[in-house]
Design an enzyme around this catalytic site. Sequence first.
Site, PDB file in Angstrom:
ATOM      1  N   CYS A 194      50.900   8.938  56.112  1.00 34.97           N
ATOM      2  CA  CYS A 194      52.340   9.143  56.301  1.00 34.97           C
ATOM      3  C   CYS A 194      52.655   9.400  57.782  1.00 34.97           C
ATOM      4  O   CYS A 194      53.703   9.008  58.279  1.00 34.97           O
ATOM      5  CB  CYS A 194      52.861  10.268  55.417  1.00 34.97           C
ATOM      6  SG  CYS A 194      52.064  11.840  55.711  1.00 34.97           S
ATOM      7  N   THR A 195      51.731  10.044  58.495  1.00 32.86           N
ATOM      8  CA  THR A 195      51.927  10.223  59.938  1.00 32.86           C
ATOM      9  C   THR A 195      51.959   8.861  60.624  1.00 32.86           C
ATOM     10  O   THR A 195      52.831   8.579  61.446  1.00 32.86           O
ATOM     11  CB  THR A 195      50.799  11.078  60.536  1.00 32.86           C
ATOM     12  OG1 THR A 195      50.837  12.368  59.955  1.00 32.86           O
ATOM     13  CG2 THR A 195      50.940  11.206  62.051  1.00 32.86           C
TER      14      THR A 195
END
Lengths: 532, 450
Positions: B212-213
């Site tokens: 997700c980063t």
Amino acid sequence: MAEPKAEPKPEPKTKYDRQLRIWGEQGQSALEKASICLLNCGPTGSETLKNLVLGGIGSITVVDGSKVENGDLGNNFMVSESNLGQPKAKCVCAFLQELNDAVKAKFIEEHPVTLIDTNPSFFSQFTVVIATQLVEASMVKLDRICRDANVMLIFARSYGLSGFVRISVKEHTVIESKPDHFLDDLRLNNPWPELKKFTESIDLDTSDPVAHKHTPYILILVKMANDWAKAHNGKLPSTREEKREFKELIKAKTIAPDEDNYKEAIEASFKVFAPQGISSSNLKRILDDPCSEVDSCSSDFWVMVAALKEFIANEGGGEAPLEGSIPDMTSSTEIYINLQKLYQAKAEADFIIVGQRVRDILKKIGRDPLSISNDLIKSFCKNARKLTVCRYKSIEEEFNSPILPEMQKYLSDEEYSVAVGFYILLRAVDRFSANYNAFPGQFDGAMDEEISRLKTTAVSLLTDLGCNGSPLPEDLINEMCRYGAAELHAVAAYIGGVASQEVIKLITRQFVPMSGTFIFNGIDHKSQLLSL
Amino acid sequence: MADAGAHQSSRSRDLDKLLLRPGHLVGPAFEPGTELRDDIQEYARILVVGAGGLGCELLKDLALSGFRNLEVIDMDRIEVSNLNRQFLFRLEDVGKPKAEVAAKRVMERVSGVNIVPHFCRIEDKLDEFYSDFMIIVLGLDSIEARSYINEVACSFLEYDSNGNPREETMKPMVDGGTEGFKGHARVILPGITPCFQCTIWLFPPQVKYPLCTLAETPRTAPHCIEYAHLIKWDEVHSGKTFDPDNPQHMQWVYSEALKRAALFSIPGVTYTLTQGVVKNIIPAIASTNAIISAACALETLKIASGCSKTLSNYLTYNGVEGLHTKVTEFVRDKECLMCGPGIFMELETSDTLKMLMDKLGDEPQLLMSGVSVKHGGKTLYMQAPPELEAMTRSNLSISLFKLMEESPKGILHVTGTAGKPGKRQSCSTKLRVAFKGVAGIKDTDMAGGA
């Protein structure tokens, strides 16, 4: 052997890729400019040089007066059967040249001891002299020569399962010490106005859950430290109870269990509790060093230290220039990038002030104000907290008057007993060979007599040093005679590896070279550094 | 320096001092003499695993430490970026198998030494290949390869009825590793000092960024690179596997990473960094490899000859800030499934291989699934590759007693995934099985059990 090659060479960058990742273009260029002199090219010397030639050192000069004999074939990879009877320096040099044709390699067929005695000015042309397998008397003489000529010197010796490496340089200053673990410079406990202002622009209690979990811990901690200080007469948490309470306050701000930024804030809260100003004792020592009072003879490093000192006392308000980088942390991209820019801008501003101070000082001491490049000053500011100064005692001083309390401590400490035993015995065998024209056990027969002679020699050495009544382990004396000055390949490769690693640190002026004398213990690998 | 007798020096001038003379600080079995020296030359067979930075040094060091029978195994070919440290290779060797060139170069320079190269994967060799060596020396850069060799070496280990390791089944390993100015050397005597599995926690976990980063909140240059490498590549090249050794692939990732960095104003994406992140490049220099290999070679000589004490059992070297060396005496994990005596299981003679595998799933110490089973050098059942699975599937319904040639007891090696949910990992262990109601089993055979 090496034929000129027709095909284009690949980018040297690719060849050196794995080391450029360690010391960068600057380090590499320093290596490529360096000229090395090797004294004695037995396995210890040859292996040291091999590691440097592979890395692309500028030039090497191999000095050795001996011819290749059978025994050399058993411990030195740089000579082979077809070299028997030929000058060893020539053969080793030819093999090393084969490893890297970018290196300028030459040899001088001469005994190093003769060169030291008859031609001391010879050594002044080199960046570093690597002296291997020298006996004590020659070490002392060479050390004096190199110190006078400001040439870096490193001694390496392999002896049976023991050996040593010792750097001898008056002073070695390092800006890029590149420590593995070093506390980042975030100023959470002492934010500058722009950081404070930026923090105020962010609402920690935002109702937007996405924004809440993407507020970086820097902002959380600066804000909460500020709130705390307001409620506590301007003071930050200092007692254990206060610190616990502060962490509880952070925890209470968490609104969802998956908020990594708040976990990070709790973990990083110790950065708020840290005292303001210069905390590194290493840096404090450098700032207090008499060399920071500069004159026209001062090196660039000390001129910059003088400027740094002024900065800390004035614009820095007790702090060194900001490093200007932040670690990765949970954050939205935008806030993180803005924070990054904020830290960079402050670092740049600090650098400009230090730069002006450097120029002022240079002018004052009668030097060209622009004689220190901005790149160097910038690097100095960025690494201000990590500066390192290494100084090495002269060999003569250590040999004649070692630090006695240290010596006594080593002699009575079990952890050090073998290492200090080897240290004494490595010196004793040189005295022995000066008296008896051979090292103890160098030739077969009469081992018992040699052992007792070595023991007597070691005892008298200890007495001369003022360490009466500190006996060395009998087993170690036996062991030393058993070694009979053997230069074992594996030990030589180890010692040569250590020496070359230290040479690289000296030349690149990156990382921190070893201090004291490294004593190799090949029996159980409990090697030690002795500071005598 | 005395010059007397120089011309008549023998090739083993220096080594003889260590091997021919008695000493007090030596190994318990040390018997100095020419016989020892000649035995090492003639009979000691050493395997060097890896012909890279450590392997090149190791071959040279061992060849000059009195060993004459060496073999080296490596699946890689020489690359330009090896040349700053792998000193047996030249520019004109690029593209050739490392093992072959390394063996040839050392043999050219050290006469009397024979080195057999094996240009293949370590998994391509049968266990018998590894059992043939006196000592296995490892110059590797991956945990997986180390674990594999560890598993093989530990599988030879047998325990006596008192639960003590039988010395003649012990396959010593000497392992080295480096990163930049740092390195380690260790001696593994299976059953006595910890094996890799006992101290697997010594290896730091690899850096992995949350997806997700990468996808939503990139902040650093590596985030942009890993986005291009792990997410964007698959989006654009459906089905085509990314090949880190293909320069065009790498170039594509680099340019995508640059675009992403520009989009988010993230500084620092370079081609060098892209390669470093994608290939997880570990910086390496000649000097550190020399130090660590030399320590490993010296320990190998000591194990083979007893000419000194041995490293007990883990040496670290750190030259980053000054010079720090440290010897740590790690202790074995008594419960280790790899180097321990294994797990004891009593079976009916009618139990089939399949039934055994089901029992392994229920065994509370293991909870093992995806089981493969070996007996001696023979594979009884293998989960993968599919061809092997198909070949061994018919064994599942055969009784294990029969598969083990009707011997009353024996040792199996089982591998699979084991552990409690959330902590499951690949696992390999010895299984000591005994069949009920078959003559020849005494109580003592079951002593020293799990």
